[in-house]
Design a protein around this motif. Sequence first.
Motif, PDB file in Angstrom:
ATOM      1  N   ARG A   1      92.306 -85.988  36.257  1.00 22.65           N
ATOM      2  CA  ARG A   1      92.961 -85.070  37.565  1.00 22.65           C
ATOM      3  C   ARG A   1      93.375 -83.711  36.882  1.00 22.65           C
ATOM      4  O   ARG A   1      92.633 -82.695  37.699  1.00 22.65           O
ATOM      5  CB  ARG A   1      94.066 -85.625  38.077  1.00 22.65           C
ATOM      6  CG  ARG A   1      93.739 -86.817  38.928  1.00 22.65           C
ATOM      7  CD  ARG A   1      94.875 -87.527  39.670  1.00 22.65           C
ATOM      8  NE  ARG A   1      94.605 -88.855  39.972  1.00 22.65           N
ATOM      9  CZ  ARG A   1      95.203 -89.951  39.785  1.00 22.65           C
ATOM     10  NH1 ARG A   1      96.172 -89.909  39.278  1.00 22.65           N
ATOM     11  NH2 ARG A   1      94.803 -91.112  40.365  1.00 22.65           N
ATOM     12  N   PRO A   2      94.056 -83.384  35.949  1.00 28.34           N
ATOM     13  CA  PRO A   2      94.236 -81.906  35.596  1.00 28.34           C
ATOM     14  C   PRO A   2      92.941 -81.187  34.970  1.00 28.34           C
ATOM     15  O   PRO A   2      92.986 -79.922  35.232  1.00 28.34           O
ATOM     16  CB  PRO A   2      95.140 -82.243  34.373  1.00 28.34           C
ATOM     17  CG  PRO A   2      95.958 -83.375  34.424  1.00 28.34           C
ATOM     18  CD  PRO A   2      94.615 -84.407  35.330  1.00 28.34           C
ATOM     19  N   VAL A   3      91.952 -81.756  34.505  1.00 23.52           N
ATOM     20  CA  VAL A   3      91.065 -81.186  34.049  1.00 23.52           C
ATOM     21  C   VAL A   3      89.983 -80.626  35.127  1.00 23.52           C
ATOM     22  O   VAL A   3      89.694 -79.559  35.094  1.00 23.52           O
ATOM     23  CB  VAL A   3      90.018 -81.852  33.211  1.00 23.52           C
ATOM     24  CG1 VAL A   3      88.794 -81.295  32.823  1.00 23.52           C
ATOM     25  CG2 VAL A   3      90.790 -82.598  31.923  1.00 23.52           C
ATOM     26  N   VAL A   4      89.996 -81.449  36.176  1.00 26.40           N
ATOM     27  CA  VAL A   4      89.217 -81.089  37.417  1.00 26.40           C
ATOM     28  C   VAL A   4      90.032 -79.875  38.051  1.00 26.40           C
ATOM     29  O   VAL A   4      89.246 -79.003  38.634  1.00 26.40           O
ATOM     30  CB  VAL A   4      88.932 -82.267  38.450  1.00 26.40           C
ATOM     31  CG1 VAL A   4      88.609 -81.795  39.717  1.00 26.40           C
ATOM     32  CG2 VAL A   4      87.932 -83.326  37.592  1.00 26.40           C
ATOM     33  N   LEU A   5      91.304 -80.124  38.216  1.00 25.74           N
ATOM     34  CA  LEU A   5      92.210 -78.892  38.688  1.00 25.74           C
ATOM     35  C   LEU A   5      91.843 -77.674  37.803  1.00 25.74           C
ATOM     36  O   LEU A   5      91.680 -76.441  38.596  1.00 25.74           O
ATOM     37  CB  LEU A   5      93.555 -79.304  38.981  1.00 25.74           C
ATOM     38  CG  LEU A   5      94.384 -78.149  39.178  1.00 25.74           C
ATOM     39  CD1 LEU A   5      94.129 -77.962  40.662  1.00 25.74           C
ATOM     40  CD2 LEU A   5      95.897 -78.816  39.355  1.00 25.74           C
ATOM     41  N   GLY A   6      91.957 -77.763  36.583  1.00 27.69           N
ATOM     42  CA  GLY A   6      91.846 -76.633  35.836  1.00 27.69           C
ATOM     43  C   GLY A   6      90.493 -75.862  35.906  1.00 27.69           C
ATOM     44  O   GLY A   6      90.144 -74.814  35.994  1.00 27.69           O
ATOM     45  N   LEU A   7      89.400 -76.891  36.181  1.00 28.38           N
ATOM     46  CA  LEU A   7      87.967 -76.301  36.513  1.00 28.38           C
ATOM     47  C   LEU A   7      87.827 -75.370  37.506  1.00 28.38           C
ATOM     48  O   LEU A   7      87.391 -74.487  37.766  1.00 28.38           O
ATOM     49  CB  LEU A   7      86.843 -77.407  36.455  1.00 28.38           C
ATOM     50  CG  LEU A   7      86.763 -78.092  34.708  1.00 28.38           C
ATOM     51  CD1 LEU A   7      85.902 -79.479  35.067  1.00 28.38           C
ATOM     52  CD2 LEU A   7      86.074 -77.216  34.026  1.00 28.38           C
ATOM     53  N   ILE A   8      88.404 -76.120  38.673  1.00 28.17           N
ATOM     54  CA  ILE A   8      88.401 -75.315  39.977  1.00 28.17           C
ATOM     55  C   ILE A   8      89.160 -74.284  39.999  1.00 28.17           C
ATOM     56  O   ILE A   8      88.827 -73.183  40.409  1.00 28.17           O
ATOM     57  CB  ILE A   8      89.110 -76.680  41.057  1.00 28.17           C
ATOM     58  CG1 ILE A   8      87.923 -77.671  41.189  1.00 28.17           C
ATOM     59  CG2 ILE A   8      89.087 -75.615  42.386  1.00 28.17           C
ATOM     60  CD1 ILE A   8      88.640 -78.844  42.175  1.00 28.17           C
ATOM     61  N   ALA A   9      90.482 -74.278  39.379  1.00 27.01           N
ATOM     62  CA  ALA A   9      91.167 -72.831  39.296  1.00 27.01           C
ATOM     63  C   ALA A   9      90.661 -71.946  38.334  1.00 27.01           C
ATOM     64  O   ALA A   9      90.489 -70.621  38.750  1.00 27.01           O
ATOM     65  CB  ALA A   9      92.499 -73.113  38.732  1.00 27.01           C
ATOM     66  N   GLY A  10      89.760 -72.223  37.437  1.00 29.00           N
ATOM     67  CA  GLY A  10      89.055 -71.237  36.305  1.00 29.00           C
ATOM     68  C   GLY A  10      87.996 -70.516  37.450  1.00 29.00           C
ATOM     69  O   GLY A  10      87.784 -69.250  37.403  1.00 29.00           O
ATOM     70  N   THR A  11      87.156 -71.553  38.072  1.00 31.79           N
ATOM     71  CA  THR A  11      86.082 -70.878  38.947  1.00 31.79           C
ATOM     72  C   THR A  11      86.478 -69.964  39.840  1.00 31.79           C
ATOM     73  O   THR A  11      86.146 -69.050  40.181  1.00 31.79           O
ATOM     74  CB  THR A  11      85.273 -72.200  39.313  1.00 31.79           C
ATOM     75  OG1 THR A  11      85.010 -72.980  38.473  1.00 31.79           O
ATOM     76  CG2 THR A  11      84.428 -71.604  40.511  1.00 31.79           C
ATOM     77  N   ALA A  12      87.658 -70.385  40.552  1.00 34.13           N
ATOM     78  CA  ALA A  12      88.245 -69.256  41.509  1.00 34.13           C
ATOM     79  C   ALA A  12      88.737 -68.398  40.934  1.00 34.13           C
ATOM     80  O   ALA A  12      88.469 -67.075  41.655  1.00 34.13           O
ATOM     81  CB  ALA A  12      89.635 -70.079  42.264  1.00 34.13           C
TER      82      ALA A  12
END
Length: 177
Positions: free
Chosen positions: A112-123
């Motif tokens: 879960r945190p990795v997915v959140l980090g990927l989305i935040a980095g992309t944003a």
Amino acid sequence: MFQLFWVFFKIGLFSIGGGYAMIPLIRQEMVSGGYMTLPEVTDMIAISQMTPGPIAVNVATFVGMRTMGVPGAFIATAGVVLPCALISIIVARFFFKNMEARPVQGALYGMRPVVLGLIAGTAATFTYSSLLAASGAVDLAALLLFAALLAVSLIKDISPALLILASAVAGLVLFKP
């Protein structure tokens, strides 16, 4: 054609977390592979968000169409869908039999945190790319539009379709090539 299939096969295979988590890999493959520039990828993601369907399929279809026409659209789309379909079938069989098992719950907790980090980095990357003018300086109109739409979306429960429509109209009024 095989190269285009392979690029999108890798995107489909190595993108854990769904469409938004795929965006960093899509960005990397499109820019480093010479298919598109970062602003073009940003535009492609925006177009893919406005059209019905999963973002990865839309991006693959648009990139394939842009690079190789209709055959490219089919090849790229098949490339991104095939690994997802195969993995989904395998995971579904395993997951529904073992969904309460501690290792399965632990793996999900860790992802879960990795997915959140990927989305935040992309944003963050797309925010930066979208707010720059061609000169490389911050585009004040784009920054103000971003801030206004972000504020409205956080304060009011407004349909994303209306926000996209409002931003398109504002872009028509504010855009100065």
